[in-house]
Write a protein that holds these residues in place. Structure first.
Motif, PDB file in Angstrom:
ATOM      1  N   ASN A 132      38.800  40.520  36.815  1.00 57.21           N
ATOM      2  CA  ASN A 132      39.148  38.887  36.578  1.00 57.21           C
ATOM      3  C   ASN A 132      40.198  39.179  35.470  1.00 57.21           C
ATOM      4  OD1 ASN A 132      37.628  37.637  38.432  1.00 57.21           O
ATOM      5  ND2 ASN A 132      35.928  37.418  36.850  1.00 57.21           N
ATOM      6  N   LEU A 133      39.923  40.271  33.790  1.00 56.95           N
ATOM      7  CA  LEU A 133      40.842  39.729  33.273  1.00 56.95           C
ATOM      8  C   LEU A 133      42.155  41.653  33.452  1.00 56.95           C
ATOM      9  CD1 LEU A 133      37.719  39.789  30.572  1.00 56.95           C
ATOM     10  CD2 LEU A 133      39.762  38.805  31.157  1.00 56.95           C
ATOM     11  N   ARG A 134      41.624  41.744  34.719  1.00 51.74           N
ATOM     12  CA  ARG A 134      43.191  43.270  34.419  1.00 51.74           C
ATOM     13  C   ARG A 134      42.885  44.918  33.471  1.00 51.74           C
ATOM     14  NH1 ARG A 134      43.933  38.374  36.460  1.00 51.74           N
ATOM     15  NH2 ARG A 134      45.552  37.477  37.620  1.00 51.74           N
ATOM     16  N   VAL A 135      41.238  44.743  33.194  1.00 46.20           N
ATOM     17  CA  VAL A 135      41.376  45.955  32.456  1.00 46.20           C
ATOM     18  C   VAL A 135      41.249  47.258  33.343  1.00 46.20           C
ATOM     19  CG1 VAL A 135      40.931  44.373  30.235  1.00 46.20           C
ATOM     20  CG2 VAL A 135      38.836  45.596  31.166  1.00 46.20           C
ATOM     21  N   PHE A 148      42.871  50.429  19.689  1.00 46.61           N
ATOM     22  CA  PHE A 148      42.694  49.404  21.198  1.00 46.61           C
ATOM     23  C   PHE A 148      44.770  48.637  20.752  1.00 46.61           C
ATOM     24  CE2 PHE A 148      38.417  47.570  22.537  1.00 46.61           C
ATOM     25  CZ  PHE A 148      38.463  49.108  23.479  1.00 46.61           C
ATOM     26  N   SER A 149      45.168  48.392  22.164  1.00 53.72           N
ATOM     27  CA  SER A 149      46.670  47.264  21.641  1.00 53.72           C
ATOM     28  C   SER A 149      45.856  46.157  21.022  1.00 53.72           C
ATOM     29  CB  SER A 149      47.233  47.315  22.418  1.00 53.72           C
ATOM     30  OG  SER A 149      46.356  46.368  23.574  1.00 53.72           O
ATOM     31  N   GLY A 150      46.948  44.800  20.672  1.00 54.09           N
ATOM     32  CA  GLY A 150      46.040  43.812  20.625  1.00 54.09           C
ATOM     33  C   GLY A 150      45.734  43.511  21.468  1.00 54.09           C
ATOM     34  N   GLY A 151      46.584  43.276  22.833  1.00 50.84           N
ATOM     35  CA  GLY A 151      45.718  42.546  23.681  1.00 50.84           C
ATOM     36  C   GLY A 151      44.259  42.714  24.624  1.00 50.84           C
ATOM     37  N   GLU A 152      44.495  44.213  24.066  1.00 54.27           N
ATOM     38  CA  GLU A 152      43.018  44.838  24.677  1.00 54.27           C
ATOM     39  C   GLU A 152      42.209  44.476  23.555  1.00 54.27           C
ATOM     40  OE1 GLU A 152      44.209  49.306  26.180  1.00 54.27           O
ATOM     41  OE2 GLU A 152      44.291  49.031  24.081  1.00 54.27           O
ATOM     42  N   LYS A 153      42.685  44.530  22.663  1.00 51.89           N
ATOM     43  CA  LYS A 153      40.715  43.712  22.117  1.00 51.89           C
ATOM     44  C   LYS A 153      40.912  42.287  22.119  1.00 51.89           C
ATOM     45  CE  LYS A 153      41.656  46.153  17.206  1.00 51.89           C
ATOM     46  NZ  LYS A 153      42.875  45.902  15.873  1.00 51.89           N
ATOM     47  N   LYS A 154      42.175  42.080  22.005  1.00 51.16           N
ATOM     48  CA  LYS A 154      41.547  40.490  22.925  1.00 51.16           C
ATOM     49  C   LYS A 154      40.780  40.051  23.801  1.00 51.16           C
ATOM     50  CE  LYS A 154      43.541  38.548  18.730  1.00 51.16           C
ATOM     51  NZ  LYS A 154      42.990  38.017  17.696  1.00 51.16           N
ATOM     52  N   ARG A 155      41.286  41.080  24.921  1.00 49.30           N
ATOM     53  CA  ARG A 155      40.894  40.906  26.372  1.00 49.30           C
ATOM     54  C   ARG A 155      39.242  41.611  26.248  1.00 49.30           C
ATOM     55  NH1 ARG A 155      45.455  43.437  30.938  1.00 49.30           N
ATOM     56  NH2 ARG A 155      46.468  42.487  29.544  1.00 49.30           N
ATOM     57  N   HIS A 156      39.078  42.325  25.348  1.00 46.90           N
ATOM     58  CA  HIS A 156      37.975  42.939  24.908  1.00 46.90           C
ATOM     59  C   HIS A 156      36.563  41.645  24.471  1.00 46.90           C
ATOM     60  CE1 HIS A 156      34.712  44.456  21.747  1.00 46.90           C
ATOM     61  NE2 HIS A 156      33.882  45.243  23.473  1.00 46.90           N
ATOM     62  N   GLU A 157      37.344  41.082  23.621  1.00 44.09           N
ATOM     63  CA  GLU A 157      36.610  39.599  23.596  1.00 44.09           C
ATOM     64  C   GLU A 157      36.734  38.867  24.174  1.00 44.09           C
ATOM     65  OE1 GLU A 157      39.252  39.047  18.723  1.00 44.09           O
ATOM     66  OE2 GLU A 157      39.243  37.766  20.380  1.00 44.09           O
ATOM     67  N   ILE A 158      37.263  38.565  25.525  1.00 37.83           N
ATOM     68  CA  ILE A 158      36.725  37.402  26.047  1.00 37.83           C
ATOM     69  C   ILE A 158      36.227  37.950  27.759  1.00 37.83           C
ATOM     70  CG2 ILE A 158      37.986  36.152  27.896  1.00 37.83           C
ATOM     71  CD1 ILE A 158      38.753  35.692  25.487  1.00 37.83           C
ATOM     72  N   LEU A 159      35.465  39.388  27.594  1.00 43.86           N
ATOM     73  CA  LEU A 159      34.911  40.315  29.057  1.00 43.86           C
ATOM     74  C   LEU A 159      33.861  40.081  27.529  1.00 43.86           C
ATOM     75  CD1 LEU A 159      34.715  42.162  30.749  1.00 43.86           C
ATOM     76  CD2 LEU A 159      34.714  44.004  29.285  1.00 43.86           C
ATOM     77  N   GLN A 160      33.553  40.322  26.552  1.00 46.07           N
ATOM     78  CA  GLN A 160      32.048  40.087  25.578  1.00 46.07           C
ATOM     79  C   GLN A 160      31.859  38.512  25.544  1.00 46.07           C
ATOM     80  OE1 GLN A 160      31.454  40.437  20.931  1.00 46.07           O
ATOM     81  NE2 GLN A 160      33.533  42.216  21.504  1.00 46.07           N
ATOM     82  N   GLY A 177      49.807  37.865  18.699  1.00 44.65           N
ATOM     83  CA  GLY A 177      50.438  39.169  19.537  1.00 44.65           C
ATOM     84  C   GLY A 177      49.777  39.444  20.975  1.00 44.65           C
ATOM     85  N   LEU A 178      49.847  38.458  21.293  1.00 43.36           N
ATOM     86  CA  LEU A 178      49.701  38.575  22.976  1.00 43.36           C
ATOM     87  C   LEU A 178      50.802  38.756  23.833  1.00 43.36           C
ATOM     88  CD1 LEU A 178      46.397  36.813  24.461  1.00 43.36           C
ATOM     89  CD2 LEU A 178      46.680  39.198  23.850  1.00 43.36           C
ATOM     90  N   ASP A 179      51.428  38.585  24.798  1.00 45.26           N
ATOM     91  CA  ASP A 179      52.624  38.724  25.316  1.00 45.26           C
ATOM     92  C   ASP A 179      51.880  36.619  27.010  1.00 45.26           C
ATOM     93  OD1 ASP A 179      51.375  39.697  27.734  1.00 45.26           O
ATOM     94  OD2 ASP A 179      52.756  41.391  27.398  1.00 45.26           O
ATOM     95  N   VAL A 180      52.797  36.432  27.878  1.00 46.88           N
ATOM     96  CA  VAL A 180      52.817  35.647  28.542  1.00 46.88           C
ATOM     97  C   VAL A 180      52.063  35.942  29.101  1.00 46.88           C
ATOM     98  CG1 VAL A 180      54.234  35.184  30.304  1.00 46.88           C
ATOM     99  CG2 VAL A 180      54.561  33.934  28.162  1.00 46.88           C
ATOM    100  N   ASP A 181      51.887  37.497  29.648  1.00 46.93           N
ATOM    101  CA  ASP A 181      51.659  37.503  31.206  1.00 46.93           C
ATOM    102  C   ASP A 181      49.482  38.252  30.249  1.00 46.93           C
ATOM    103  OD1 ASP A 181      52.939  37.803  33.085  1.00 46.93           O
ATOM    104  OD2 ASP A 181      53.766  39.393  32.024  1.00 46.93           O
ATOM    105  N   ALA A 182      49.250  38.444  29.444  1.00 45.29           N
ATOM    106  CA  ALA A 182      48.406  38.292  28.810  1.00 45.29           C
ATOM    107  C   ALA A 182      48.003  37.715  28.258  1.00 45.29           C
ATOM    108  CB  ALA A 182      48.439  39.401  27.495  1.00 45.29           C
ATOM    109  N   LEU A 183      48.874  36.203  27.441  1.00 45.35           N
ATOM    110  CA  LEU A 183      48.098  34.804  27.299  1.00 45.35           C
ATOM    111  C   LEU A 183      47.484  34.609  28.529  1.00 45.35           C
ATOM    112  CD1 LEU A 183      47.609  32.959  25.251  1.00 45.35           C
ATOM    113  CD2 LEU A 183      50.247  31.911  25.654  1.00 45.35           C
ATOM    114  N   ARG A 184      48.235  34.029  29.147  1.00 43.94           N
ATOM    115  CA  ARG A 184      47.701  33.552  31.204  1.00 43.94           C
ATOM    116  C   ARG A 184      46.294  34.983  31.013  1.00 43.94           C
ATOM    117  NH1 ARG A 184      48.459  34.819  35.909  1.00 43.94           N
ATOM    118  NH2 ARG A 184      49.709  36.494  35.277  1.00 43.94           N
TER     119      ARG A 184
END
Ligand SMILES: Nc1ncnc2c1ncn2[C@@H]1O[C@H](COP(=O)(O)OP(=O)(O)O)[C@@H](O)[C@H]1O
Ligand SMILES: [Mg+2]
Length: 251
Positions: A132-135, A148-160, A177-184
């Motif tokens: 779902n988080l496209r990781v 981790f890149s900024g985006g990976e850190k944030k995705r990891h948080e949401i994974l948690q 630090g998220l681009d528009v796709d990562a933010l979505r």
């Protein structure tokens, strides 16, 4: 229903020159199933609030209270807070060398629930959440936040967030630090958790951008360590157009 209540909270930060007061009497009530946006300019004390809730040793609560369904959160150790159902995603997540994402998540879930999750369901849910988080599946065997890149850190948080299913989640600058796709993708993750559980969310943000994706029920503006204004989603729109200038003209 659960309620997180912050009453007249005063917090200072320990510095080399002594205790520096930052929060000067914050009042906030967050119920399950509610999303509260905490907004404010840089340096207004938003992260200090998150750190105080997390029990960061550098931040000292000098007066006031934080309770979760009447239980004193400030008396709890950091892991007791997690067990009570608080989830805290910090603006600058720390690296945990030698601990993989998979092991970290499973240990956290086990610690919070008091028993290990059933392996089969857990593995299936984790796989789904990662998709779902496209990781990348390889992400699971990397060390937590290491490189981790900024985006990976944030995705990891949401994974948690998706895997731990807390009662209350404090998300500090999840959009930074998220681009528009990562933010979505990250916002969709938060919204999935909102749909699937009764989580109450404190969404701390400087910009209104993320609020186009995650709709707040209530908006609170913190200026110089105090709540200066409160309202509904329309307040975020006003800040989008006007910025924070008017709060300083008034002061
Ligand atoms: N460790 C620290 N040492 C000194 N000052 C700090 C420290 N942490 C925060 N502050 C100060 O507290 C204020 C609020 O910071 P912060 O809570 O990070 O604001 P925000 O997250 O709203 O940008 C700022 O003036 C900041 O410089
Ligand atoms: Mg901050």
């Amino acid at each position: 229903m659960s309620t997180l209540t912050i009453e007249d909270l005063h917090v200072g930060v320990n510095t080399d020159t002594g205790l520096k007061p930052i929060l000067n009497g914050i009042n906030l009530v967050i119920n399950t199933n509610e999303t509260h946006a905490i907004m404010g300019p840089n340096g207004s004390g938003k992260s200090t609030l998150a750190y105080a809730l997390a029990g960061h040793p550098k931040y000292e609560v000098t007066s006031g209270s934080v309770t979760l369904d009447g239980e004193d959160v400030l008396e709890m150790s950091v892991d007791e807070r997690a067990k009570a159902g608080l989830f805290l995603a910090m603006q600058y997540p720390v690296e945990v060398p030698g601990v993989t994402v998979t092991n970290f998540l499973r240990s956290a879930k086990t610690a919070i629930d008091g028993e290990a999750p059933k392996l089969r369901n857990w593995t299936k849910d984790l796989k789904q959440a990662m998709e779902n988080l496209r990781v990348d599946p390889a992400f699971a065997s990397r060390n937590v936040n290491e490189g981790f890149s900024g985006g990976e850190k944030k995705r990891h948080e949401i994974l948690q967030l998706e895997m731990l299913k807390p009662k209350f989640a404090v998300l500090d600058e999840t959009d930074s630090g998220l681009d528009v796709d990562a933010l979505r993708i990250v916002s969709e993750g938060v919204n999935r958790v909102k749909d699937a559980t009764d989580v109450g969310i404190m969404l701390i943000t400087h910009y209104t951008r993320i609020l186009n994706y995650i709709k707040p029920d209530h908006v609170h503006v913190i200026i110089e360590g105090k709540v200066a204004e409160e309202g509904g989603p329309e307040l975020a729109e006003r800040l989008e157009n006007e910025g924070y200038d008017r709060f300083f003209q008034k002061a």
